[in-house]
Design a protein around this motif. Sequence first.
Motif, PDB file in Angstrom:
ATOM      1  N   MET A   1       5.979  91.637  86.947  1.00  8.54           N
ATOM      2  CA  MET A   1       4.962  92.433  88.038  1.00  8.54           C
ATOM      3  C   MET A   1       5.809  93.269  88.771  1.00  8.54           C
ATOM      4  N   SER A   2       5.534  94.453  88.833  1.00  8.27           N
ATOM      5  CA  SER A   2       6.233  95.391  90.220  1.00  8.27           C
ATOM      6  C   SER A   2       5.010  95.877  91.264  1.00  8.27           C
ATOM      7  N   TYR A   3       5.625  96.233  92.316  1.00  3.72           N
ATOM      8  CA  TYR A   3       4.961  96.586  93.305  1.00  3.72           C
ATOM      9  C   TYR A   3       4.014  97.546  93.010  1.00  3.72           C
ATOM     10  N   LEU A   4       4.436  98.623  91.884  1.00  2.96           N
ATOM     11  CA  LEU A   4       3.588  99.642  91.460  1.00  2.96           C
ATOM     12  C   LEU A   4       2.018  98.999  90.761  1.00  2.96           C
ATOM     13  N   GLU A   5       2.311  98.071  90.335  1.00  3.98           N
ATOM     14  CA  GLU A   5       1.432  97.491  89.568  1.00  3.98           C
ATOM     15  C   GLU A   5       0.164  96.652  90.585  1.00  3.98           C
ATOM     16  N   TYR A   6       0.777  96.401  91.637  1.00 14.49           N
ATOM     17  CA  TYR A   6      -0.334  95.964  92.970  1.00 14.49           C
ATOM     18  C   TYR A   6      -1.579  96.669  92.805  1.00 14.49           C
ATOM     19  N   SER A   7      -2.734  95.880  92.838  1.00 13.77           N
ATOM     20  CA  SER A   7      -3.939  96.318  93.082  1.00 13.77           C
ATOM     21  C   SER A   7      -3.975  96.568  94.449  1.00 13.77           C
ATOM     22  N   VAL A   8      -4.184  97.667  94.983  1.00 13.93           N
ATOM     23  CA  VAL A   8      -4.332  97.984  96.372  1.00 13.93           C
ATOM     24  C   VAL A   8      -5.334  97.262  96.961  1.00 13.93           C
ATOM     25  N   GLN A   9      -6.515  96.888  96.355  1.00 12.20           N
ATOM     26  CA  GLN A   9      -7.379  96.165  97.092  1.00 12.20           C
ATOM     27  C   GLN A   9      -7.166  94.788  97.284  1.00 12.20           C
ATOM     28  N   ARG A  10      -6.112  94.097  96.523  1.00 14.49           N
ATOM     29  CA  ARG A  10      -5.667  92.705  96.768  1.00 14.49           C
ATOM     30  C   ARG A  10      -4.778  92.554  97.959  1.00 14.49           C
ATOM     31  N   VAL A  11      -4.411  93.735  98.559  1.00 13.51           N
ATOM     32  CA  VAL A  11      -3.334  93.415  99.702  1.00 13.51           C
ATOM     33  C   VAL A  11      -4.185  94.073 101.037  1.00 13.51           C
ATOM     34  N   PRO A  12      -3.892  93.302 102.119  1.00 15.93           N
ATOM     35  CA  PRO A  12      -4.655  93.718 103.252  1.00 15.93           C
ATOM     36  C   PRO A  12      -4.388  95.019 103.705  1.00 15.93           C
ATOM     37  N   THR A  13      -5.014  95.745 104.360  1.00 12.30           N
ATOM     38  CA  THR A  13      -4.759  97.008 105.008  1.00 12.30           C
ATOM     39  C   THR A  13      -5.217  97.226 106.399  1.00 12.30           C
ATOM     40  N   GLY A  14      -4.652  98.118 107.205  1.00 14.82           N
ATOM     41  CA  GLY A  14      -5.034  98.425 108.527  1.00 14.82           C
ATOM     42  C   GLY A  14      -4.850  97.143 109.341  1.00 14.82           C
ATOM     43  N   LEU A  15      -5.842  97.226 110.337  1.00 15.54           N
ATOM     44  CA  LEU A  15      -5.749  96.134 111.217  1.00 15.54           C
ATOM     45  C   LEU A  15      -6.108  94.916 110.597  1.00 15.54           C
TER      46      LEU A  15
ATOM     47  N   PRO B   5       6.281  88.803  81.154  1.00 17.75           N
ATOM     48  CA  PRO B   5       6.092  87.809  82.035  1.00 17.75           C
ATOM     49  C   PRO B   5       6.890  86.397  81.804  1.00 17.75           C
ATOM     50  N   LYS B   6       7.378  86.283  80.535  1.00 20.32           N
ATOM     51  CA  LYS B   6       8.139  84.897  80.398  1.00 20.32           C
ATOM     52  C   LYS B   6       9.286  84.963  81.474  1.00 20.32           C
ATOM     53  N   ASP B   7      10.180  86.269  81.215  1.00 18.21           N
ATOM     54  CA  ASP B   7      11.190  86.339  82.173  1.00 18.21           C
ATOM     55  C   ASP B   7      10.625  86.144  83.574  1.00 18.21           C
ATOM     56  N   LEU B   8       9.632  86.748  84.082  1.00 18.78           N
ATOM     57  CA  LEU B   8       9.276  86.642  85.418  1.00 18.78           C
ATOM     58  C   LEU B   8       8.986  85.285  85.610  1.00 18.78           C
ATOM     59  N   ALA B  10      10.288  82.481  84.215  1.00 18.73           N
ATOM     60  CA  ALA B  10      11.612  81.818  84.421  1.00 18.73           C
ATOM     61  C   ALA B  10      12.104  82.138  85.631  1.00 18.73           C
ATOM     62  N   SER B  11      12.337  83.506  86.136  1.00 19.65           N
ATOM     63  CA  SER B  11      12.939  83.834  87.394  1.00 19.65           C
ATOM     64  C   SER B  11      12.324  82.915  88.438  1.00 19.65           C
ATOM     65  N   SER B  12      10.972  83.242  88.539  1.00 22.43           N
ATOM     66  CA  SER B  12      10.492  82.634  89.711  1.00 22.43           C
ATOM     67  C   SER B  12      10.710  81.023  89.879  1.00 22.43           C
ATOM     68  N   ARG B  13      10.767  80.441  88.411  1.00 21.60           N
ATOM     69  CA  ARG B  13      11.125  78.829  88.563  1.00 21.60           C
ATOM     70  C   ARG B  13      12.668  78.886  89.144  1.00 21.60           C
ATOM     71  N   MET B  14      13.322  79.382  88.714  1.00 20.74           N
ATOM     72  CA  MET B  14      14.701  79.469  88.979  1.00 20.74           C
ATOM     73  C   MET B  14      14.851  79.579  90.565  1.00 20.74           C
ATOM     74  N   ILE B  15      14.211  80.556  91.205  1.00 19.96           N
ATOM     75  CA  ILE B  15      13.999  80.692  92.769  1.00 19.96           C
ATOM     76  C   ILE B  15      13.673  79.599  93.326  1.00 19.96           C
ATOM     77  N   THR B  16      12.394  79.154  92.767  1.00 19.35           N
ATOM     78  CA  THR B  16      11.890  78.012  93.471  1.00 19.35           C
ATOM     79  C   THR B  16      12.861  76.824  93.420  1.00 19.35           C
ATOM     80  N   ARG B  17      13.473  76.594  92.251  1.00 18.95           N
ATOM     81  CA  ARG B  17      14.253  75.395  92.071  1.00 18.95           C
ATOM     82  C   ARG B  17      15.459  75.577  93.100  1.00 18.95           C
ATOM     83  N   ARG B  18      16.095  76.579  93.163  1.00 23.23           N
ATOM     84  CA  ARG B  18      17.464  76.852  93.844  1.00 23.23           C
ATOM     85  C   ARG B  18      17.031  76.879  95.387  1.00 23.23           C
ATOM     86  N   GLY B  19      15.868  77.296  95.391  1.00 25.07           N
ATOM     87  CA  GLY B  19      15.454  77.341  96.970  1.00 25.07           C
ATOM     88  C   GLY B  19      15.165  76.119  97.732  1.00 25.07           C
ATOM     89  N   LEU B  20      14.552  75.100  96.667  1.00 24.39           N
ATOM     90  CA  LEU B  20      14.333  73.997  97.072  1.00 24.39           C
ATOM     91  C   LEU B  20      15.729  73.159  97.180  1.00 24.39           C
TER      92      LEU B  20
END
Lengths: 382, 645
Positions: A1-15, B5-8, B10-20
Amino acid sequence: MSYLEYSVQRVPTGLRKLLYLNWPLILLPACVAAIGFMMLYSVAGGNLGRWAEPQMIRFGMGLGLMLVVAMVPIWFWRNLSGVAFGVSLLLLLIVEFFGATGMGAQRWINLGFMRLQPSELTKITLIMVLASYYDWLDVKKVSRPLWVLVPVLIILMPVALVLRQPDLGTAILLLSGGGIVMFIAGVHWLYFAVVSGAGAGLVTAVLSSRGTPWQLLKDYQYRRIDTFLDPASDPLGAGYHITQSKIALGSGGWAGRGFMEGTQSRLNFLPEKHTDFIFTTLAEEFGFVGGASLLILYALIVVFCIAAALSMKDRYSALLSLGIAATFFLFFAVNMSMVMGMAPVVGVPLPLVSYGGSAMMVLLLAFGLVQSAHVHKPRNKT
Amino acid sequence: MRRTPKDLEASSRMITRRGLVLGGAMVGFMGLLAARMRFLQVDQADQFRLLAEENRVNIRLLPPARGLIFDRNGVPLAENESNYRIVLVPEDAGDVDEVIERLARLIPMTPEDIERAKAEARRRSPFVPVTIADRLSWEDTAEVAVNAPALPGVNPEVGLSRHYPRGADFAHIVGYVGPVSDYDLGRIQDPDPLLLIPKYQIGKTGVEARQEDDLRGKAGTRRIEVNAVGRIMRELDRQEGTPGDNFQLTVDAELQNYALARLGGESASAVVLDTETGDIVALASSPSYDPNKFIRGISSADYSLLTDNLYRPLANKAVQGIYPPGSTFKMVTALAALEDGVIQPEETVYCPGHAEVGGRRFHCWKGGGHGAIDLMNSLSQSCDVYYYDIAQRVGIEKIAAMARKLGIGERHDVPLSAVAAGLTPDKQWKRENRGAEWVIGDSLNAGIGQGYVLASPLQLAVMTARLASGNGISPRLIKTVDGVEQPLRSTGPLDIDEGFLRLIRRGMYSVSNNRTGTAFGSRIEAAELRMAGKTGTSQVRNISAAERARGVFRNEDLPWERRDHALFVSFAPYEQPKYAVSVVVEHGGGGSATAAPIARDIMLQALYGGTPPLEAYPSTQRREIEERQRTLPQHARPGEGPTRA
């Protein structure tokens, strides 16, 4: 998931963003800074205007800056990472050629209203650029030698410049901070084993180069290592810092001598009592209770930072927050080890407590980045 | 690039593990820090607290007040004067140069003083007080105090400094103090920490030096809190020291003053002893100098004036000057001969003006000779040939023994500088020191107090006091210490036949009371105060035969330093001796002409305790005496006399 895929509605905006701020990470640094104001007031002998007041003003400005940074979406900062790192490298180069010399080291650029230490700024921008590098890099390639070499070069560039100043403390912080980000990003542990081995070899080389034409460190740095190993050998000369600060700590005892009652620091036995050695004043006046309290506050900041990082959904935010937590940890760990005679005296301030503008600004800026990542992480609609 | 998503995941698990892992490491290290903190602050707290205490507390010495010195009647001879000085703390002054300029308009300061003060204020740390002016009058100090608002950082301070109100009169007895020197410190083992204070003043000569340890007192201490650069933060407590002991001397300041004045700038000395106790009532060495000049270090110009002076003002001639005693020694020879029985008092010796011994001719001072002469006349007319004869008969060993019995050749224990032992020669001495055997001529010379015999004026006075009293008189200079009377040194009767002593005294009486006596002109007319004495004229060179033939041995024709020394010893009253006086005038010519009148005048002054009535003097001299009493300067003139070329 990349930032570009963020749904704007799910991120708080403004104040509404203010509601999503990570309040513990604002209140805890404020508590630490308040302790700092008290100590600066005490070492100035009850003079508010000498150190405490400028520090308060700077903290206020830094807090404002932190909120501004926090309000800006984290993906903006991610995109800015490379540029920021480039700028700080450029500033380091400028310091090399135009910097003012203070205490034998070229460390800052005089901007008129404040002295900017590019090396402080670099501590954050290095974390930023590494985080964005690993965000960009394919997870599978992380441990491939070529892709390991790139961040190593990124780290070594500022380290080399900082060492030239020379500023051993910052160099250690940059090196460790960068290394930690690489570690978290998943670089194979064998690399770290190899580097540690090489590091031990380097230390041997550094120590054995002493007195030879290719001597790697300055004499004063060697002497600091000497006195670290045996501070009693020269209590009035090179070992003065460590001996005096240990006396101050020890004389604090369990509960301390009381606010404004510390003789060691107030009577000027301690050098740099308001900057790198301010912990001794705290420990002398408030004893083990005071010192341990500060350590707990620091621990809480680190823990909250890590907790926030682990709940973040994207690599950049998580790596950045963990890297900042690590850098913050390195600051006080190195400073306290040094003051307590566990590490050589290297110029590292006690974060948020020591008098000094650059370090505080940069740390608050970093917390601003963590806040930004925290505020702008995708949430389920409520 | 798309990530699965699998990559992600795995990466997320790695970060969590190493972060801990990282978080755990950090918390672990913080635990280490806390343990270290606990070790330093709780386990080792006591040790470090002690170190911290030592760090900040500094002990400073408080100099004690130096003991005072008085004469026998309580007249102060050495006292501590309040010394006003102006001190500036540069950091309180603001513009240091400006403040010093303003000060210079209020108090006397030379341009050099101003420059020196400015330089010092710049050189020192800003919180160290700099002395701008020292030894100010009270008026100047008050002036500064009144103008204090315009003089920030300026403080008048008061300290104590030594002062000698009697000036030159007591320079040789009391001595003087001066800043302690490296040389002084080198001589003292384990010095009092007070001496390490820069410019601390200690006794340099005389009583000040010899009684230094008692005069100095014990330092007090002041515990102060200081910071790392030595700045005084506050005083913690203070323990006053003990002032030095006060000393009372046996000397009478008025008589001392008279004696020095009467010596009149000659290179001379006089000693007055109490024949009952041995107390030194006066001990004058002329010329003298002003000891007050030495206290802060004398200027080199003043000092070379003193050292270049041919009359040696710095030397205390009364104890360190040693001279051939000449005819004043004849009592010793006579007593030795009488005790040995080699001569009877009424037995006569024929004096043709010289004696022929061992192929050498020994001359009597009277070229024509005295004819047949007995003991009494030999003393009153000071016939040399009589003594050549009895000296041969009794031998040097007995003469030397008698001289020692009378205190010649003995270093009398008085707390003065450079007390000389003199010399009583005998055969062993000559062998050891001259590498030659004693010859008969040596005995003849010793018999009339010439040759190797050397005595100081103090020894001559002691000898006279012993002759007069028959007791083992020893000189005493310190009467009381902090009010405690010091023991007399004198002992009971000497082992000398009282009858013989009476004969000697009778002979000495005739010296100044018989018309033919050598000191008849210097007699005391007052019947109950009659003086007995003995003249002496000691040669400082040999008169060559050629000179004798030409008749050139009149002293006045010789350069000063080759003239004879004039000596006179005396005691009075004859019946009940009270004082013994010895006078030596270096190169003064004849004892009867030069030394005897001085001794008589000093004796009368001592006996009357002030200016004597004219009736005490012979009627023919009264006008002259009256004139002198009127014109005699009240105080000795320091440092007079010809200067070495």
